[in-house]
Design a protein around this motif. Structure first.
Motif, PDB file in Angstrom:
ATOM      1  N   ALA A 150       1.884  -3.781  11.818  1.00 11.36           N
ATOM      2  CA  ALA A 150       3.017  -4.041  10.920  1.00 11.36           C
ATOM      3  C   ALA A 150       2.537  -4.623   9.593  1.00 11.36           C
ATOM      4  CB  ALA A 150       4.013  -4.977  11.587  1.00 11.36           C
ATOM      5  N   LEU A 151       1.534  -5.481   9.650  1.00 10.29           N
ATOM      6  CA  LEU A 151       0.972  -6.051   8.416  1.00 10.29           C
ATOM      7  C   LEU A 151       0.280  -4.974   7.583  1.00 10.29           C
ATOM      8  CD1 LEU A 151      -0.544  -9.409   9.736  1.00 10.29           C
ATOM      9  CD2 LEU A 151       1.663  -9.053   8.600  1.00 10.29           C
ATOM     10  N   GLN A 158       2.948  -3.125   5.812  1.00 13.22           N
ATOM     11  CA  GLN A 158       3.463  -3.950   4.717  1.00 13.22           C
ATOM     12  C   GLN A 158       2.537  -3.879   3.510  1.00 13.22           C
ATOM     13  OE1 GLN A 158       3.751  -8.120   5.709  1.00 13.22           O
ATOM     14  NE2 GLN A 158       4.265  -8.729   3.627  1.00 13.22           N
ATOM     15  N   TRP A 159       1.234  -3.938   3.764  1.00 14.62           N
ATOM     16  CA  TRP A 159       0.241  -3.861   2.694  1.00 14.62           C
ATOM     17  C   TRP A 159       0.346  -2.528   1.957  1.00 14.62           C
ATOM     18  CZ3 TRP A 159      -3.664  -6.870   0.565  1.00 14.62           C
ATOM     19  CH2 TRP A 159      -4.661  -6.198  -0.142  1.00 14.62           C
ATOM     20  N   ASP A 172       2.836  -0.474   1.755  1.00 11.08           N
ATOM     21  CA  ASP A 172       4.109  -0.318   1.041  1.00 11.08           C
ATOM     22  C   ASP A 172       4.192  -1.186  -0.207  1.00 11.08           C
ATOM     23  OD1 ASP A 172       4.961   1.489   2.925  1.00 11.08           O
ATOM     24  OD2 ASP A 172       6.109   0.024   4.080  1.00 11.08           O
ATOM     25  N   GLY A 173       3.536  -2.367  -0.155  1.00  7.73           N
ATOM     26  CA  GLY A 173       3.739  -3.341  -1.223  1.00  7.73           C
ATOM     27  C   GLY A 173       2.753  -3.280  -2.367  1.00  7.73           C
ATOM     28  N   ALA A 202       3.631 -12.372   7.738  1.00 10.57           N
ATOM     29  CA  ALA A 202       4.092 -11.447   6.703  1.00 10.57           C
ATOM     30  C   ALA A 202       4.100 -12.117   5.330  1.00 10.57           C
ATOM     31  CB  ALA A 202       5.474 -10.917   7.054  1.00 10.57           C
ATOM     32  N   ARG A 203       4.446 -13.405   5.288  1.00  7.68           N
ATOM     33  CA  ARG A 203       4.484 -14.107   4.001  1.00  7.68           C
ATOM     34  C   ARG A 203       3.087 -14.265   3.406  1.00  7.68           C
ATOM     35  NH1 ARG A 203       3.727 -19.871   4.654  1.00  7.68           N
ATOM     36  NH2 ARG A 203       3.472 -20.433   6.854  1.00  7.68           N
ATOM     37  N   ALA A 246       2.306 -10.913   1.849  1.00  3.98           N
ATOM     38  CA  ALA A 246       3.135 -10.769   0.652  1.00  3.98           C
ATOM     39  C   ALA A 246       2.547 -11.560  -0.518  1.00  3.98           C
ATOM     40  CB  ALA A 246       4.562 -11.229   0.942  1.00  3.98           C
TER      41      ALA A 246
END
Length: 394
Positions: free
Chosen positions: A305-306, A309-310, A312-313, A378-379, A382
């Motif tokens: 999931a991380l 996130q990476w 996508d961000g 996740a933070r 981010a």
């Protein structure tokens, strides 16, 4: 002394090219949040992919191992240093990765570097009857193992199955050994193992797979790249590292029992070194329980999931994010000086990301090597994404 002056000049040249390496002192257990040289940092540079390096169950097992076996082995494995803990670990490892091998047996080593040296020098005959075919982006230990084998060594381009096929076809060696990383340590991509294995089976060649960065993190049960691709063959020789996702130390080779017995009898890096402390092997039994159990699956799911996130961000314009689906997420910057400036700017913000330069990577491809861990939140990811996006535009 003129000899010291020569060394000083050589060090000066490294400094001019922004190639000097520095060590930092970590004052806390390996984790995302660490204290480094007296400063609290958020780290994205360890290979502790599952966050097990400071896991309380593994630490307790280490203490139990010290109480049971003491602190040292006292000798090489073939003298008196092979403890019951080593034997139990090898049995468990063979069972763990055995579904992807034939008549599997495992052999435990002090380090992954030694395991790779042992495999290539132990399998190669050392004359014109042997030939090693090495991936161009292989780890230094595989490169050195090929050189130390004193046999013919050829390098094929990264992930180029057709080029390797041509090399194998042209070879007249009776012993052919193809060797590759599974997850490439500086790019994060996966080798085309199914195609490589098909070639090796057709050409009657060994396929040595260094799964240092895949063991524990890849595959439904954490059994690594062979499980991920659903491979099984007697031609496979599997190397797994136990100081990364497994959180302790050492490495192992798993293969057909005849291969392992050959290494015990012929591999100098195994024969002529003191065995690792038995307490490490005892602790690794607890690590395997976690990797293969429900907690391991949860940790791998969180890590994936991380990674998503990476991907996508991160919004880069000048720098390049590599197409990696693993915990290794490099950002190519190019020049050594700019790469180290970027690493320093992140460090000033409390974000510790490794700056990687030649000769670890090819000239002109210096990069930030961000590594994600199941212990990150996740933070945390981010925060690094935001810092990188802003830094590239500044």
């Amino acid at each position: 002394m003129e000899l010291l002056k020569q060394l000083d000049r050589q060090l000066g040249l490294l400094q001019e090219k922004s190639l000097i390496r520095r060590r930092r002192n970590v004052e806390s257990p390996c984790a995302p949040r660490v204290r480094v040289d007296g400063r609290d940092m958020l780290a994205f540079c360890s290979n502790d992919y599952l966050g097990l390096a400071a896991h309380p169950k593994i630490a307790a097992a280490m203490k139990e191992g010290v109480e049971k076996y003491g602190t040292g082995s006292g000798a090489s494995h073939l003298i008196s240093g092979h403890s019951r803990a080593h034997a139990e670990l090898e049995e468990r490892l063979a069972d763990f990765v055995g579904p992807n091998l034939v008549e599997a047996r495992a052999l435990y080593f002090c380090t992954g570097y030694m395991a790779n040296l042992a495999v290539l020098t132990g399998l190669a005959v050392g004359d014109k009857n042997s030939e090693i075919f090495s991936e161009s982006l292989n780890h230094a230990s595989l490169i050195d193992g090929g050189r130390l084998s004193r046999t013919s060594l050829k390098v094929y381009p990264h992930a180029d199955v057709a080029a390797l096929d041509a090399m194998l076809t042209a070879s007249s060696a009776s012993t052919k050994i193809v060797v590759t990383d599974s997850v490439f340590s500086m790019d994060g991509d996966l080798a085309p193992l199914p195609e490589l294995l098909a070639l090796c089976e057709r050409h009657q060649a060994w396929l040595v797979v260094d799964d240092a960065h895949g063991f524990g993190t890849v595959g439904e049960n954490g059994r690594g790249a062979l499980e991920h691709f659903g491979l099984r063959s007697p031609y496979l020789v599997y190397v797994g590292t136990l100081g990364k996702a497994a959180g302790v130390g050492g490495a192992f080779v798993a293969a057909h029992a005849t291969v392992i017995e050959t290494l015990i009898q012929r591999a100098r890096p195994y024969i002529f070194t003191t065995a690792a402390p038995p307490a490490l092997a005892h602790a690794l039994l607890a690590s395997l329980d976690i990797i293969g159990g429900p907690e391991g699956r949860e940790r791998r799911a969180h890590l994936n999931a991380l990674v998503a996130q990476w991907q996508d961000g991160l919004r880069l314009q000048r720098w390049q994010r590599m197409p990696s689906s693993t915990a290794i997420q490099p950002v190519i910057i190019g020049g050594n000086e700019e790469t180290m400036r970027a690493a320093a700017a992140l460090y000033e913000q409390g974000l510790w990301v490794g700056g990687i330069r030649p000769p670890t990577v090819p000239a002109g491809t210096a990069r930030l090597r961000a590594t994600l861990s199941a212990s990150h939140e996740a933070r945390d990811v981010a925060q690094l994404i935001a810092a990188l996006n802003e830094l590239e535009r500044s």
